[in-house]
Design a protein around this motif. Structure first.
Motif, short mmCIF file in Angstrom:
data_model
loop_
_atom_site.label_atom_id
_atom_site.label_comp_id
_atom_site.label_asym_id
_atom_site.label_seq_id
_atom_site.Cartn_x
_atom_site.Cartn_y
_atom_site.Cartn_z
N ASP A 1 8.38 -13.19 7.85
CA ASP A 1 7.98 -11.73 7.39
C ASP A 1 6.97 -11.32 6.55
OD1 ASP A 1 9.08 -11.27 9.85
OD2 ASP A 1 11.27 -10.74 9.26
N VAL A 2 6.66 -10.89 6.65
CA VAL A 2 5.29 -10.66 5.48
C VAL A 2 5.25 -10.56 4.19
CG1 VAL A 2 2.95 -9.13 6.10
CG2 VAL A 2 3.79 -9.47 7.50
N SER A 3 7.09 -8.90 4.56
CA SER A 3 6.77 -9.03 3.02
C SER A 3 7.69 -9.74 2.13
CB SER A 3 7.59 -6.98 3.38
OG SER A 3 9.06 -7.82 3.94
N GLN B 1 7.64 -12.74 2.74
CA GLN B 1 6.45 -13.71 2.49
C GLN B 1 5.71 -14.04 0.75
OE1 GLN B 1 3.52 -15.01 5.90
NE2 GLN B 1 1.75 -14.64 4.54
N ALA B 2 5.48 -12.27 1.33
CA ALA B 2 5.08 -12.38 -0.29
C ALA B 2 5.49 -12.58 -1.86
CB ALA B 2 4.69 -10.72 -0.33
N GLN B 3 6.68 -12.16 -1.64
CA GLN B 3 8.01 -12.30 -2.59
C GLN B 3 7.15 -13.62 -2.86
OE1 GLN B 3 11.94 -11.71 -0.81
NE2 GLN B 3 11.16 -9.55 -0.75
N ASN C 1 4.04 -15.23 -4.20
CA ASN C 1 4.22 -14.29 -5.80
C ASN C 1 5.13 -15.72 -6.56
OD1 ASN C 1 2.62 -12.74 -5.83
ND2 ASN C 1 4.35 -10.97 -5.55
#
Lengths: 324, 337, 333
Positions: free
Chosen positions: A185-187, A189-191, A194
């Protein structure tokens, strides 16, 4: 900056079965692909399904034997390495897979999954393995008490962290990431993005980042190679390729990405028509010519050039090389 | 496009869905409100487990005759679909509401030619000869941009490319000219250039037929491209509703803001992404307060720790309500997109 | 499609040749001495030697195999020099026991086996698939549990147990059915189809109990899997009635595995329903095989082995062909 990986004219042909007989025609899954990766840098390999990016990744990992071409790590040819020498190579090059659920053994605890490469390569003394695994888990943001848990107790993002910890275990110099965030999921994915960035900053590892999501590659990669039907269409600094795409395919690809901005200017959109040609029977000359948006505007001479000769260079397009 | 005072085509009121499982009751949808006019496109956005797909299944009545418990009202032209029996619902499915799915290969029967499957959809709701139904199917295949439709009528799904299959799926859904089309992640399995073709096609067909569309997706980019209105779902709740322009310009709910911040962008400058920390709540045991409270950076701004004790209502201006105790969450977000 | 069938048929013939060779070798090289078996009880070394010549066993192995195969293609002479008799086409040798052509032995046995197998197949397919489908449709309810429970009992009942129980109840105790007789081998005989039906009813039931139970289980699980497919949801989304969804969309896909199973079972059973024929004393192929094995009648055993292999291979090809008709994806591959 020192060059870590150099790939020259890498090619993979798969035989095709038609009927009961093996025909001579093969699928050129990857055709004379060349690129290089500098130490501590990220190369993005982008393209749509069937473009050969995953096949390229598997050849880099030597999970597939190249048909021809060379792969050099620190100047050492690895495409011909025998099984015994591969172990040393795999210590330096590791892989993170797309689907974290299927790339982890459901009956193996997360701790022992991360420990497996350490035990296989016998570089950490047996007594130190557990401590080394806990250290790795800490680095990827897993809690020590996760050690004895099993993959099904984890979310997709956590499983991908396990996969990353396992790849990091041997302190590799290069990690091949095959669509590492596509299933997330997008959120989340960002983790993970990073995390991968932090690891690169801390360890100086280089990535070959295979993805179909152009925004992610734009964000993450230093250099990018755009592939289509087994060939590299355009290759260069990420910013340059994304800000001023020169190859018509790159232009069309970027134009097709939905923009998360309702107010964005959508007037200059390029829409490719038709389907991807069959990889068993790709167009002659430039493989992109059957869908190229410049085609209707070509004079007969240029069209003949596209049909007859394979364009080369970092921007594999006859219009570019002839200064259009 | 939207006639402001006319009665909406679709009016969903406090839709709730739960599934009994061995581990307990899974609360998949916990309060969904949505209004949709003819010819309009609304996006339902959320991540996995947000309840967006369950919502669309409830709209199609696909949860009837299952163990799922569905409450609330789904008013289509004033008729409450949730009150209908399975047999009554059949007259609506395919005729007034149609649906397309994420993976058209598995959504089509592998043993029947594509044209036959489209003609079948036509014959369910039209008393016509096989020949007339086949003609309608060929016509529809042509309208969705499949070249040489007469010949492709007899082709099987596995003989189509991914994009062509999704076109055929759209043909199957629209052959009876439904008033509402539910598209459940219709382009997620497709390549980006093919996705662009399919989104264009949907917009063209919508302009032609005036069908209202519910676009269920996780991709805010797709929403920005094709939707007029958006509903953001989280933990089975509608947490924010707005026009597309307002949502991207001024996202009100902290979850929406977090979602936008965690997306890498093609035009961005490569600055570090700001992911939403933590995980969505378990649908087996929902927290008492705001479902997003555990991951929210702004709970400190609400007095008495209300975020953890009281679940906020969907409130705020009529065109842009959100489910947050902060009527205007701070700090205001800089628009860099 | 034609190319597909041609290729499969060619492969089938090649496979049959291999099997015939292997079977022939096994019987020739095996511990049993065919000459000793053929010469009967009052045997002397001289008579064994005679028998050896009469059987052609004095010739090299490959010549014997070539003789056997040529006999299969256009008949041959068999016997001691001077007393040879013609073994007609297609010749599978002569029985040691009766000196009869093996082909004639098989021709006599086959109608019995066809009678037993044919009725049983129809019975278990109807009952097994029908109840399996019903159980899938009523999943989790009482009907489902009842059918699944019955199937569990059915699969654990061996044919001898079912057969003897049936005989005990319907023939000995209630006396409502006749004991199976050798006089009726087909429904077209003098006794008529009614008598044929009653004659074979018990063997059918005995076989069908076991096989139906297996078919119920496979049908049920295959249908349940199909009900969860995306295309079933699509069919529902079109507004189709439940009947059309289940029959037109579900059964077509869900019953495909049954075709494979059925084809292979038919092939297997045509090679002789050994236990059933024994218990009901039906002189079919299986019954004949058992008696030939007991008396060391090698030509008969060998012929039955080859015939059984033939049926299994043919049924495999037929299954593949039927599959290609049902599933368009197979045609392309």
């Amino acid at each position: 900056m020192t060059q870590l990986l150099e790939v020259t004219d890498l090619t993979k042909h798969f035989p095709v079965r038609s009927g009961a007989f093996r025909s001579g025609v093969g699928v050129k899954a990857v055709d004379r692909v060349s690129f290089s990766v500098d130490a501590g840098q990220t190369l993005g390999l982008v393209g749509e399904s069937g473009c050969g990016k995953s096949t390229t990744g598997r050849m880099l990992m030597r999970l597939l034997q190249p048909t021809s071409g060379s792969i050099r790590l620190d100047g050492r040819e690895i495409s011909e390495l025998r099984r015994s020498d591969l172990q040393e190579y795999r210590r330096q090059v590791q892989m993170v897979f797309q689907n974290p659920s299927s790339s982890l053994n459901p009956r193996q605890s997360v701790g022992s999954a991360i420990a497996a490469p350490l035990l296989a390569q016998r570089i950490t003394p047996r007594g130190g393995v557990k401590a080394a695994v806990r250290d790795l888990m800490d680095r990827v943001g897993l809690r020590p008490d996760h050690y004895n848990r099993f993959p099904h107790e984890f979310s997709g993002g956590q499983k991908q962290r396990v996969g990353i910890a396992r790849a990091l275990a041997l302190n590799p110099r290069l990690i091949i990431c095959d669509e590492p965030v596509s299933a997330l999921d997008v959120s989340v994915q960002a983790q993970v993005i990073n995390l991968l960035e932090d690891i690169q900053r801390d360890t100086g590892v280089a990535y070959v980042f295979i993805a179909h999501d152009l925004s992610v590659v734009k964000h993450f990669a230093h250099r990018v190679a755009v592939m289509y039907l087994g060939r590299i269409m355009e290759h260069g600094e990420t910013r340059e390729v994304f800000d001023t795409p020169r190859h018509p395919y790159t232009q069309a690809l970027l134009s097709a990405v939905p923009k998360a901005d309702p107010a964005a200017d959508r007037s200059g959109r390029i829409r490719l028509t038709g389907d991807l040609p069959s990889p068993t029977d790709p167009p002659s000359g430039c493989v992109f010519r059957s869908r190229c948006q410049l085609r209707p505007r070509l004079d007969p001479e240029r069209a003949a050039l596209c049909a007859d000769s394979v364009p080369g260079g970092t921007i594999a397009c006859h219009h570019h090389t002839t200064g259009m | 496009m939207t006639t402001p005072h006319a009665a909406p085509l679709l009016d969903i009121r406090d839709l709730r869905v739960s599934f009994p499982t061995d581990d307990g009751l899974v609360h998949a949808v916990n309060g969904m409100d949505l209004r949709l006019s003819r010819g309009e496109t609304v996006g339902i956005v959320g991540e996995s487990g947000s309840g967006k797909t369950v919502t669309s299944q409830a709209l199609m009545g696909l949860l009837k005759d299952t163990s799922a418990v569905v409450t609330g009202q789904i008013l289509l032209d004033g008729q409450d679909l949730n009150a209908l029996t399975e047999a009554q619902m059949r007259a609506y499915r395919g005729k007034k509401i149609a649906m397309i799915f994420q993976d058209p290969l598995s959504a089509m029967h592998p043993f029947y030619p594509v044209g036959v499957q489209i003609a079948e959809a036509y014959r369910v709701h039209n008393t016509v000869t096989r020949k007339a139904a086949a003609a309608a199917a060929v016509d529809m295949l042509g309208r969705v941009g499949i070249p040489d439709p007469r010949r492709r009528y007899d082709a099987y799904p596995h003989e189509f490319s991914g994009g062509m299959r999704q076109r055929a799926m759209i043909a199957m859904a629209l052959v009876c000219e439904p008033e509402l089309l539910i598209a459940d992640e219709p382009t997620t399995a497709l390549d980006v250039t093919v996705q662009a073709q399919i989104l264009d096609l949907l917009s063209e067909l919508q302009a032609e037929t005036g069908t209202a569309v519910i676009m269920v997706t996780h991709d805010l980019g797709v929403v920005a491209e094709v939707c007029h209105q958006v509903v953001v779902m989280y933990g089975g709740l509608c947490v924010e509703r707005a026009t597309v322009a307002d949502l991207f310009k001024e996202p009100r709910h902290p979850y929406t803001q977090g979602l936008l911040d965690s997306m890498p962008s093609l035009t961005g400058t490569g600055e570090r992404l700001r992911p939403i920390p933590g995980f969505p709540p378990s649908l087996l045991a929902l927290p008492e307060g705001c479902l997003f409270a555990d991951r929210c950076p702004h709970t400190g701004l609400v007095p008495d720790g209300a975020c953890h004790t009281r679940r906020p209502e969907l409130a705020g201006p009529g065109t842009h309500p959100s489910r947050c105790h902060l009527t205007r969450p701070q700090p205001a977000r800089e628009v860099a997109r | 499609m034609t190319g597909f069938l041609l290729r499969r048929s060619a492969a089938m013939i090649a496979l049959l040749l291999v099997i015939s060779f292997v079977t022939f070798s096994l019987f020739q090289l095996g511990p049993a001495d065919p000459a000793a078996a053929a010469c009967g009880q009052e045997c002397t070394p001289a008579r064994v030697a005679e028998a050896r010549v009469a059987l052609g066993m004095d010739k090299p192995f490959l010549t014997q195999y070539a003789d056997y195969m040529s006999g299969l293609l256009h008949g041959r002479m068999i016997g001691a020099p001077g007393t040879e008799t013609l073994c007609e086409w297609p010749c599978l040798g002569k029985s040691f026991q009766t000196n009869e052509d093996v082909t004639a032995v098989l021709e006599r046995a086959l109608p019995y086996t066809l009678s037993v197998a044919g009725g049983a197949i129809v019975l278990w397919t109807v009952v097994g698939v029908g109840l399996g489908l019903l159980a899938a449709l009523r999943k989790g309810r009482f009907t489902d549990k009842l059918i699944v429970g019955a199937a569990s009992v059915g699969v654990s009942l061996p044919i001898p147990v079912t057969g003897l129980l049936l005989l005990l109840v319907f023939v000995s105790t209630l006396d409502v059915l006749p004991f199976t007789t050798n006089a009726i081998s087909s429904p077209f005989g003098a006794a008529g189809p009614g008598a044929w039906f009653l004659n074979y009813l018990l063997p059918w039931v005995a076989l069908a109990v076991l096989f139906s139970a297996q078919y119920i289980r496979v049908t049920r699980s295959s249908m349940l899997e199909t009900f969860g497919e995306d295309f079933m949801r699509t069919a529902r989304s079109k507004g189709l009635a439940r009947r059309g969804i289940v029959l037109r969309h579900g059964a077509r896909a869900g019953l495909t595995p049954i075709v494979t199973m059925l084809g292979l079972d038919i092939g297997l059973l045509l090679g002789g329903a050994v236990l059933t024929e024994q218990i009901f004393s039906v002189p079919g192929v299986g019954f004949t095989a058992v008696h030939a094995a007991q008396s060391g009648d090698l030509p008969v055993i060998m012929a039955i082995t080859m015939v059984a292999a033939f049926f299994i291979i043919v049924s495999n090809v037929v299954v593949d062909a039927v599959y290609a008709v049902i599933d368009p994806r197979v045609r392309a591959a």
